[in-house]
Design a protein around this motif. Structure first.
Motif, mmCIF file in Angstrom:
data_model
loop_
_atom_site.group_PDB
_atom_site.id
_atom_site.type_symbol
_atom_site.label_atom_id
_atom_site.label_comp_id
_atom_site.label_asym_id
_atom_site.label_seq_id
_atom_site.Cartn_x
_atom_site.Cartn_y
_atom_site.Cartn_z
ATOM 1 N N THR A 185 0.844 -1.196 0.000
ATOM 2 C CA THR A 185 0.000 0.000 0.000
ATOM 3 C C THR A 185 0.877 1.242 0.000
ATOM 4 O OG1 THR A 185 -0.079 0.181 2.406
ATOM 5 C CG2 THR A 185 -1.761 -1.210 1.353
ATOM 6 N N ALA A 186 0.272 2.359 -0.350
ATOM 7 C CA ALA A 186 0.990 3.624 -0.333
ATOM 8 C C ALA A 186 1.515 3.935 1.068
ATOM 9 C CB ALA A 186 0.079 4.747 -0.824
ATOM 10 N N GLU A 187 0.724 3.605 2.080
ATOM 11 C CA GLU A 187 1.126 3.858 3.466
ATOM 12 C C GLU A 187 2.352 3.033 3.840
ATOM 13 O OE1 GLU A 187 -2.105 3.123 2.588
ATOM 14 O OE2 GLU A 187 -2.824 5.179 2.727
ATOM 15 N N GLU A 188 2.393 1.781 3.402
ATOM 16 C CA GLU A 188 3.553 0.931 3.687
ATOM 17 C C GLU A 188 4.805 1.479 3.021
ATOM 18 O OE1 GLU A 188 1.848 -3.579 4.133
ATOM 19 O OE2 GLU A 188 2.050 -2.772 2.134
ATOM 20 N N ILE A 189 4.664 1.909 1.781
ATOM 21 C CA ILE A 189 5.805 2.451 1.042
ATOM 22 C C ILE A 189 6.325 3.713 1.730
ATOM 23 C CG2 ILE A 189 6.609 3.397 -1.147
ATOM 24 C CD1 ILE A 189 5.883 0.438 -1.375
ATOM 25 N N GLU A 190 5.410 4.609 2.076
ATOM 26 C CA GLU A 190 5.819 5.856 2.737
ATOM 27 C C GLU A 190 6.482 5.577 4.081
ATOM 28 O OE1 GLU A 190 4.080 10.202 4.088
ATOM 29 O OE2 GLU A 190 2.671 8.638 3.506
ATOM 30 N N LYS A 191 5.898 4.675 4.869
ATOM 31 C CA LYS A 191 6.462 4.342 6.184
ATOM 32 C C LYS A 191 7.858 3.728 6.015
ATOM 33 C CE LYS A 191 5.343 1.937 10.438
ATOM 34 N NZ LYS A 191 4.373 1.102 11.138
ATOM 35 N N TYR A 192 7.989 2.844 5.037
ATOM 36 C CA TYR A 192 9.288 2.231 4.759
ATOM 37 C C TYR A 192 10.300 3.310 4.376
ATOM 38 C CZ TYR A 192 12.964 -0.209 2.263
ATOM 39 O OH TYR A 192 14.183 -0.649 1.846
ATOM 40 N N TRP A 193 9.915 4.201 3.463
ATOM 41 C CA TRP A 193 10.838 5.232 2.986
ATOM 42 C C TRP A 193 11.272 6.148 4.121
ATOM 43 C CZ3 TRP A 193 13.548 5.799 -1.324
ATOM 44 C CH2 TRP A 193 14.213 7.009 -1.503
ATOM 45 N N THR A 194 10.319 6.612 4.916
ATOM 46 C CA THR A 194 10.677 7.544 5.980
ATOM 47 C C THR A 194 11.512 6.874 7.062
ATOM 48 O OG1 THR A 194 8.546 7.197 7.065
ATOM 49 C CG2 THR A 194 8.730 9.104 5.606
ATOM 50 N N SER A 195 11.280 5.596 7.309
ATOM 51 C CA SER A 195 12.082 4.911 8.328
ATOM 52 C C SER A 195 13.478 4.590 7.822
ATOM 53 C CB SER A 195 11.389 3.628 8.784
ATOM 54 O OG SER A 195 11.405 2.653 7.767
ATOM 55 N N ARG A 196 13.638 4.422 6.529
ATOM 56 C CA ARG A 196 14.915 4.035 5.956
ATOM 57 C C ARG A 196 15.754 5.209 5.453
ATOM 58 N NH1 ARG A 196 16.488 -1.478 4.667
ATOM 59 N NH2 ARG A 196 18.423 -0.791 3.773
ATOM 60 N N TYR A 197 15.103 6.149 4.758
ATOM 61 C CA TYR A 197 15.854 7.152 4.002
ATOM 62 C C TYR A 197 15.576 8.598 4.401
ATOM 63 C CZ TYR A 197 16.688 3.107 1.095
ATOM 64 O OH TYR A 197 17.046 1.875 0.662
ATOM 65 N N SER A 198 14.679 8.822 5.318
ATOM 66 C CA SER A 198 14.358 10.181 5.726
ATOM 67 C C SER A 198 15.526 10.775 6.521
ATOM 68 C CB SER A 198 13.091 10.198 6.588
ATOM 69 O OG SER A 198 12.781 11.507 6.957
ATOM 70 N N THR A 199 15.834 12.021 6.239
ATOM 71 C CA THR A 199 16.908 12.711 6.962
ATOM 72 C C THR A 199 16.314 13.813 7.825
ATOM 73 O OG1 THR A 199 17.258 14.250 5.135
ATOM 74 C CG2 THR A 199 18.634 12.260 5.185
#
Length: 74
Positions: free
Chosen positions: A58-72
């Motif tokens: 889902t879009a929510e899973e992708i966003e959560k994954y991205w922010t937990s992995r690559y967010s600065t």
């Protein structure tokens, strides 16, 4: 009384399934990871477009994954 015992068993099994599904949401395969990075570079934070390319996400899973992995932090 047997009905009460049965319903409480159902609730505990549902809870354990919810917990395990939440734990595995951020587990992405290497292929999924590469695709998320490539798509992010193409379309930015359009999570629904990225999720549309990854079956079962889902879009929510992708966003959560991205922010937990690559967010600065700014």
């Amino acid at each position: 009384m047997a009905d009460l015992d049965h319903s409480s068993e159902d609730n505990s099994s549902v809870d354990s399934r919810e917990e395990s599904s939440q734990d595995t949401k951020l587990e992405f395969s290497e292929d999924e990871e590469v695709l998320v990075i490539l798509m992010y570079n193409l379309v930015g934070e359009r999570w629904s477009l990225i999720a549309g390319r990854i079956p079962g996400r889902t879009a929510e899973e992708i966003e959560k994954y991205w922010t937990s992995r690559y967010s600065t932090s700014e």
